[in-house]
Write a protein that holds these residues in place. Structure first.
Motif, mmCIF file in Angstrom:
data_model
loop_
_atom_site.group_PDB
_atom_site.id
_atom_site.type_symbol
_atom_site.label_atom_id
_atom_site.label_comp_id
_atom_site.label_asym_id
_atom_site.label_seq_id
_atom_site.Cartn_x
_atom_site.Cartn_y
_atom_site.Cartn_z
ATOM 1 N N SER A 256 -5.266 1.993 -12.596
ATOM 2 C CA SER A 256 -5.279 0.394 -12.363
ATOM 3 C C SER A 256 -4.556 -0.317 -13.562
ATOM 4 O O SER A 256 -4.913 -0.126 -14.792
ATOM 5 N N PRO B 180 -3.465 7.178 -6.930
ATOM 6 C CA PRO B 180 -3.744 6.511 -8.092
ATOM 7 C C PRO B 180 -4.800 7.407 -9.007
ATOM 8 O O PRO B 180 -6.106 7.002 -8.459
ATOM 9 N N THR C 285 -3.754 -1.541 -8.421
ATOM 10 C CA THR C 285 -5.095 -2.066 -8.589
ATOM 11 C C THR C 285 -6.224 -1.509 -7.535
ATOM 12 O O THR C 285 -5.512 -1.247 -6.390
ATOM 13 N N THR C 286 -7.523 -0.949 -7.798
ATOM 14 C CA THR C 286 -8.448 -0.640 -6.749
ATOM 15 C C THR C 286 -9.501 -1.340 -6.989
ATOM 16 O O THR C 286 -10.441 -1.082 -6.306
ATOM 17 N N ARG D 254 0.729 -1.263 -0.041
ATOM 18 C CA ARG D 254 0.155 0.067 0.018
ATOM 19 C C ARG D 254 0.809 1.141 -0.023
ATOM 20 O O ARG D 254 1.857 1.365 0.733
ATOM 21 N N GLY E 140 -12.273 -0.449 -3.529
ATOM 22 C CA GLY E 140 -11.707 0.619 -3.989
ATOM 23 C C GLY E 140 -10.514 1.146 -3.676
ATOM 24 O O GLY E 140 -9.854 2.083 -3.903
ATOM 25 N N VAL E 141 -9.799 0.466 -2.511
ATOM 26 C CA VAL E 141 -8.429 1.036 -1.996
ATOM 27 C C VAL E 141 -7.404 0.731 -2.894
ATOM 28 O O VAL E 141 -7.346 -0.305 -3.244
ATOM 29 N N ALA E 142 -6.599 1.584 -2.993
ATOM 30 C CA ALA E 142 -5.413 1.512 -3.870
ATOM 31 C C ALA E 142 -4.443 0.501 -3.279
ATOM 32 O O ALA E 142 -3.889 0.775 -2.165
#
Length: 303
Positions: free
Chosen positions: A160, A155, A176-177, A150, A182-184
């Motif tokens: 993504s 982003p 990726t989210t 993390r 939806g967390v990056a």
């Protein structure tokens, strides 16, 4: 005055180094057109092969990518893994440079850049540090991701599938989210490449299946049957005609080991069920009563 000049020069050197890093990854960075809204990013990780995020591919046909030199090329869908949100595309006559993997593992506090490609604007980047290197991580699809990164680098939309890079332009992970609300996050590049290689060979990732329901329980010292671990999985249900039933697993057993590895929680089990163990008969250790028993179970494949 001299100290201020030295600081300015150091900042300028760092700034140039980061700009060079983005430029270096640029030739291996592509725009992926796989959904109606915002296009996404992808990484050329091998000759004519692109690694991207699975959730940005809303279709498996009529896919195209755009290269750093402005070419728009058709892309063939190769395979996807919903559990890790990764997908692979094949692009004939791609001819671009392949991304270089970072030669050191990610470290908390390390300076990084999140990079993506925007339509018509070339590469975009944001800077930050690695805030967490953790795992396993429950992805919400019944699978635990072995390792994740993390970062507080932002982003932007379309990032993504793009790379998280170090200050030399080498890839640390795939952004990726699409894994956790939806967390990056970034999937470490070594793990992502292994998954991509498997997808290239067979189009999917094997996920193991035992056919049990369980809950975490604490193991008092007198009930550990000679083992040192403090927790295990109490079996509360065994599915009919499942691998577990075929191997003799019973409701009330406490699962503590699989193929020589200790199991202290459900994430341990999910990690051990992935990959090469599918289809193989392996030892499964359970505490039944106050004694340790070893059963032979053939791991099934999750649909």
């Amino acid at each position: 005055m001299e100290q201020k000049t030295d600081t300015t020069q150091l900042l300028r050197a760092l700034s140039n180094q980061m700009a060079d890093a983005v430029e270096r990854i640029g030739s291996a960075l592509v725009l992926v057109n796989g959904r109606q809204r915002q296009p996404a990013s992808g990484i050329i990780y091998a000759s004519d092969l692109v690694l991207t995020a699975d959730h940005v591919l809303e279709r498996e046909e009529d896919l195209t990518i755009q290269t750093n030199d402005g070419r728009t090329l058709p892309a063939q869908f190769v395979g996807r893994d919903l559990a890790t949100d990764l997908a692979v595309l094949r692009v004939a006559d791609l001819g671009n440079a392949v991304a270089v993997a970072a030669d050191e593992p990610a470290r908390v506090g390390q300076l990084t850049l999140a990079v993506g490609r925007a339509p018509g604007d070339g590469p975009m980047a944001s800077v930050g540090i690695i805030s967490t290197v953790g795992g396993p991580l429950r992805t919400g699809r019944g699978v635990a991701l072995e390792r994740y990164i993390r970062t507080d680098a932002i982003p932007y939309p379309g990032f993504s599938g793009g790379p998280l890079i170090d200050t030399q332009g080498a890839v640390i992970g795939v952004l990726t989210t699409g894994l956790v609300n939806g967390v990056a996050l970034a999937i470490p590049f070594a793990i992502a490449k292994n998954i991509a290689e498997t997808l290239t060979k067979q189009g999917y990732i094997k996920r193991g299946y035992l056919g049990i329901s369980s809950q975490l329980v604490h193991l008092p010292a007198v009930q550990r049957a000679g083992r040192s671990q403090e927790a295990g999985l109490l079996i509360i249900k065994v599915d009919e005609h499942s691998p577990a039933q075929g191997g003799g697993v019973l409701v009330g057993d406490i699962l503590v080991g699989l193929d020589g590895h200790a199991i202290s929680d459900a994430e341990d089990l999910q990690l051990l069920l992935a990959g090469d163990r599918v289809g193989k008969t392996i030892p499964v250790e359970v505490i039944r009563g106050n004694s340790l028993q070893t059963l032979q179970v053939t791991i099934g494949q999750r649909n």
